[in-house]
Motif scaffolding. Structure first.
Motif: not given
Length: 862
Positions: A258, A261, A265, A281, A285, A435, A437-439, A539, A541
């Motif tokens: 995390s 990431v 970002s 995304a 990850y 887990y 990731c997403r934008w 991005v 987590v």
């Protein structure tokens, strides 16, 4: 308006401070470097809360004098020296110490009989607590095999397991080795070098504290049946707490992912989206997770001395372990601020990643090319453009190397990867597959509660504001995080302060700081001590699913080994369990027969079963080799007969090359299984075993199971082919499969000796995939059409069958029967619709791409 609060700073102990018991234990553990799982720091602190036992001044003086004297004439004085250490230093004396003819008959094992045994009180009289072995010559190896015989440590461990006496003490005069061995557990060997005792008295104190008769002779369990504070009990307690170690490490690695990431970002926002431009995304990850997997491999390989660890240039410019110490020293000297503004160590990590993959041929440093997809720099090229701060690199390495705040122990514990099973490492990373990731197109925050922050959720900041305005904040957050509303209310009462850390997390956006400060009591804290707040354009987590919901479970090592043994033993021995023979007369089949076995795990996850199968089958292969008068010529060329460790290593690589196969739906699980097998088969100077042909991403429950289904272009292969053109195209099915199978046999039959072999195998696999790929299109159409037909609508069923769903119990039953018949016809219709396109694709005509698109469409239920 929220008020600003000063940032909290960790106080450093004053110079010359007396080390705490935990720091004292850390010091001697760092000097000892045991091989295998040792007593953990929390258990040592519990057993020795005031620190190690002291050696009386007169005993210490006599010990130093005796050591000086024995070195003058080891042959004459060795016996007196060893007796002095046992009796005067450790207190191993009669009647508890039995030697020669007084050794109990139950502990006699021919040439493997111990030289002495220490007894202690048991439920029915005295019971053996520790075995003592000595080498024949002064300074003789305690671990190296002697001819056809295993090394002394291995023989001692074997007898410990067979007689259920978990401890042994070995001596060659100069070195004293503590051996711990229990059934189904890894062997531990900790060597105390008497030559270091005058310079490092703490090692002598540790030796005395652990091996004094008063602690060794105690019963290993107390009156309640729980492990006692005896030496054997401390090992047992440590083993019982391994799940806690794994859980703690898993939590820290997730936090490290995390953090990386979040750092990527931040750098991407500062570069106006240049670094992660066009990167999904999901790839962000997986790239961060791959970095963690690479670091774990390096830490494991460095501790096993399989990389040039100890080489001056490697340690100064490449090694990961020393890098952590360098960053820790810099942090103590200069604080966090310098690390936040400097990015000098990230290129160093990228350099070692590239060196592992492609090799290094510098005149002062040689690293062979290991190859493998794990370190392939072309997989995530955008990692090169990121200038990750030194502080982030330190926190990531610290999370991998230091266990923080374990249950019942608030201190920090140095983690040794030599003491971790490959299966434990796999379990840690398998948890990360839940887990992703997403934008974030708006600000997000991470809330967490509980001692180990197990109750957590990632939510849009606007959602918290809506709930707060509606008066439902506590209930909604509690539901999202899986905790209780009063816990949220209590945490929210501490909100409102604006700190420097919050401003940094918000990217110094005043409006975001103002909004985020209203909920500061709810936020989790990342590894840098900053609240989990992510501005828009980050991005983040998030938990993407639960592998347990799909029937995915972690398999403990003991269970995997038991299942593998019971499964493979009937196939590996003749006579053996399959013939009803007793274990004492089992005979391993020849190595050639064993290496023809094929073992498949259809849902392999992190590869726990495959790792156990690799170990078990390779042990049988070595057993078969040593039974013969001579080793096979191709093996004897590289290793001596008495080098059992190398023999097992070679056998594991052969088994991985030829015998193991696995499938998983998650392609990162496939990478994780590769990592597990690479760790268990790693050999110094040899590239990774080639596993791309054997460990595959796919669904074992969906697909054709017989080549005749492809050749007939129908799941029911007895049915006649539906299209003459498809029949003509599929006439080459068996030829294509035969050619692909021959290429795969070549891949399996060639041992990986250098990177050129790996590249040759990759080329062969590409050719095999090209051949079988043509048939995969037909297979996908056969199965995809069936899946689509199974889900036809009532309207399509009516069109095909002519029956209407008129309602009522009788009408509904009649329509159900008609719909089942319609499914069969719908299946044929779908196959006929794609038959021509598939035939064109198989013949490499211009419609190949369209056929592939249409076949995939049917697969998705089109």
């Amino acid at each position: 308006m929220p008020t600003a609060a000063p940032a909290a700073r960790k106080k450093l102990p004053p110079k010359g401070a007396i080390p705490t018991p935990a720091e004292q234990h850390e010091d001697w553990l760092r000097l000892l470097r045991p091989d295998g799982p040792f007593v953990s720091l929390p258990e040592l602190v519990k057993a020795f809360p005031q620190g190690l036992d002291t050696v009386p001044d007169d005993t210490w003086a006599r010990l130093r004098q005796a050591w000086a004297e024995v070195q003058e004439d080891p042959q004459l004085l060795r016996s007196s020296w060893e007796r002095f250490v046992l009796a005067e230093v450790l207190g191993w004396r009669a009647p508890g110490l039995r030697e020669g003819a007084a050794i109990p008959e139950s502990l006699r094992a021919g040439a493997n009989t111990p030289d002495a045994v220490l007894l202690g009180p048991g439920q029915s009289g005295l019971a053996p607590r520790a075995l003592f072995f000595r080498t024949e010559d002064w300074g003789g190896s305690l671990t190296r095999p002697q001819g056809d015989r295993p090394g002394l440590a291995d023989r001692a461990a074997e007898l410990c397991r067979a007689r259920d006496v978990p401890l042994a003490l070995l001596s060659n005069g100069r070195e004293w080795a503590l051996v711990h061995a229990r059934p189904k557990e890894a062997t531990t060997v900790a060597v105390f070098d008497a030559d270091l005792w005058p310079e490092e008295p703490i090692l002598a104190r540790a030796f005395t504290s652990l091996l004094t008769a008063g602690r060794v002779a105690r019963p290993p369990v107390d009156a309640d049946g729980k492990p006692s504070d005896s030496t054997a009990g401390l090992f047992a307690r440590t083993a019982d707490a391994q799940s806690d170690v794994t859980d703690t490490l898993g939590r820290q690695v997730r936090e490290a992912v995390s953090l990386l990431v979040a750092e990527l970002s931040r750098l991407d926002r500062e570069e106006n989206g240049r670094i992660l431009d066009g990167v999904p995304a999901k790839d962000v990850y997986e790239g961060a997770l791959t970095v963690m997997m690479r670091l774990v491999f390096l830490l494991y390989a460095e501790e096993q001395r399989l990389l040039p660890a100890g080489d001056e240039l490697y340690d100064e410019s490449y090694a990961v372990g020393p890098l952590h110490k360098e960053l820790e020293t810099a942090r103590r000297l200069h604080g966090h601020e310098l690390g936040d503004s400097v990015g000098a160590t990230w290129p160093r990590l990228l350099a070692v990643f590239a060196a592992i993959h492609g090799g290094c041929t510098h005149d002062r440093l040689w690293i062979p090319a290991y190859g493998g997809s794990l370190f392939d720099p072309s997989r995530y090229p955008w990692l090169v453009d990121a200038e990750v701060a030194d502080r982030v690199v330190f926190e990531i390495l610290d999370a991998l190397l230091t266990l923080r705040s374990r249950k019942g122990f608030k201190g920090k514990e140095q983690l040794s990867y030599k003491g971790l099973d490959v299966e434990q490492i796999g379990h840690v990373y398998e948890g990360l597959l839940e887990y992703g990731c997403r934008w974030a197109d708006e600000p997000y925050v991470g809330v967490s509660f509980g001692r180990d922050k197990k109750y957590e959720a990632v939510l849009p900041l606007a959602r918290l504001e809506e709930w707060a305005e509606a008066g439902t904040l506590a209930d909604e957050v509690a539901a999202a995080a899986g905790t209780k509303a009063p816990t949220v209310t209590s945490a929210q009462a501490r909100s409102g302060a604006i700190t420097a850390e919050l401003e940094t997390a918000c990217g110094n956006d005043d409006s975001l700081v103002e909004r985020a400060a209203a909920f500061t009591g709810l936020y989790g804290i990342d590894l840098r001590g900053e609240p989990k707040v992510w501005p828009a354009g980050s991005v983040v987590v998030v938990r993407s699913g639960n592998r347990r919901d799909t029937g995915t479970h972690y398999t403990p090592k003991a269970l995997a080994e038991e299942i593998v043994e019971h499964t493979l033993a009937p196939l590996c021995y003749s006579p053996g369990p399959a013939e009803g023979a007793e274990p004492g007369v089992w005979r391993a089949k020849s190595a050639d027969e064993l290496l023809k076995l094929r073992i498949l795990d259809p849902a392999m996850g992190s590869g726990a079963f495959l790792v156990s199968a690799c170990r078990y089958l390779s042990d049988r292969v070595v057993e078969a080799w040593l039974r013969e008068d001579e080793l096979p010529p191709e093996i004897a060329r590289d290793v001596d007969r008495d080098d059992h460790e190398q023999l097992h290593q070679i056998a594991r690589r052969l088994v991985a090359d030829r015998c193991l196969y696995g499938v998983d739906r998650d392609h990162m699980a496939v990478e994780l299984a590769k990592l597990s097998l690479w760790l268990v088969t790693l050999a110094k100077g040899r590239p990774f075993s080639f596993l791309d042909h054997a460990l595959r991403c796919g669904d074992s429950l969906v697909g054709v199971i017989d080549v005749r289904q492809v050749k007939a272009f129908h799941l029911e292969w007895q049915d006649r082919q539906l299209s003459p053109e498809v029949a003509r195209a599929l006439d080459r099915t068996e030829t294509l499969l035969s050619d692909a199978a021959e290429l795969r046999r070549k891949i399996e039959s060639t041992p990986v000796s250098d990177i050129r072999v790996v590249r040759d195998k990759a080329e062969l696999l590409d050719k095999a995939e090209a051949l079988s790929g043509k048939l995969r299109l037909a297979a996908d159409a056969v199965v995809g059409a069936a899946l689509a037909a199974e889900g036809i609508s009532d309207e399509e069923a009516s069109d095909i069958s002519g029956e209407e769903n008129v309602g009522g119990r009788r009408g509904a039953a009649q329509f159900r029967d008609a719909k089942e018949d319609a499914k069969s016809r719908a299946y044929r219709n779908r196959l006929e619709a794609v038959a021509g396109l598939v035939a064109t694709a198989l013949e490499e005509g211009p419609g190949a791409e369209e056929a592939a698109r249409r076949a995939r469409g049917w697969w998705r239920g089109g």
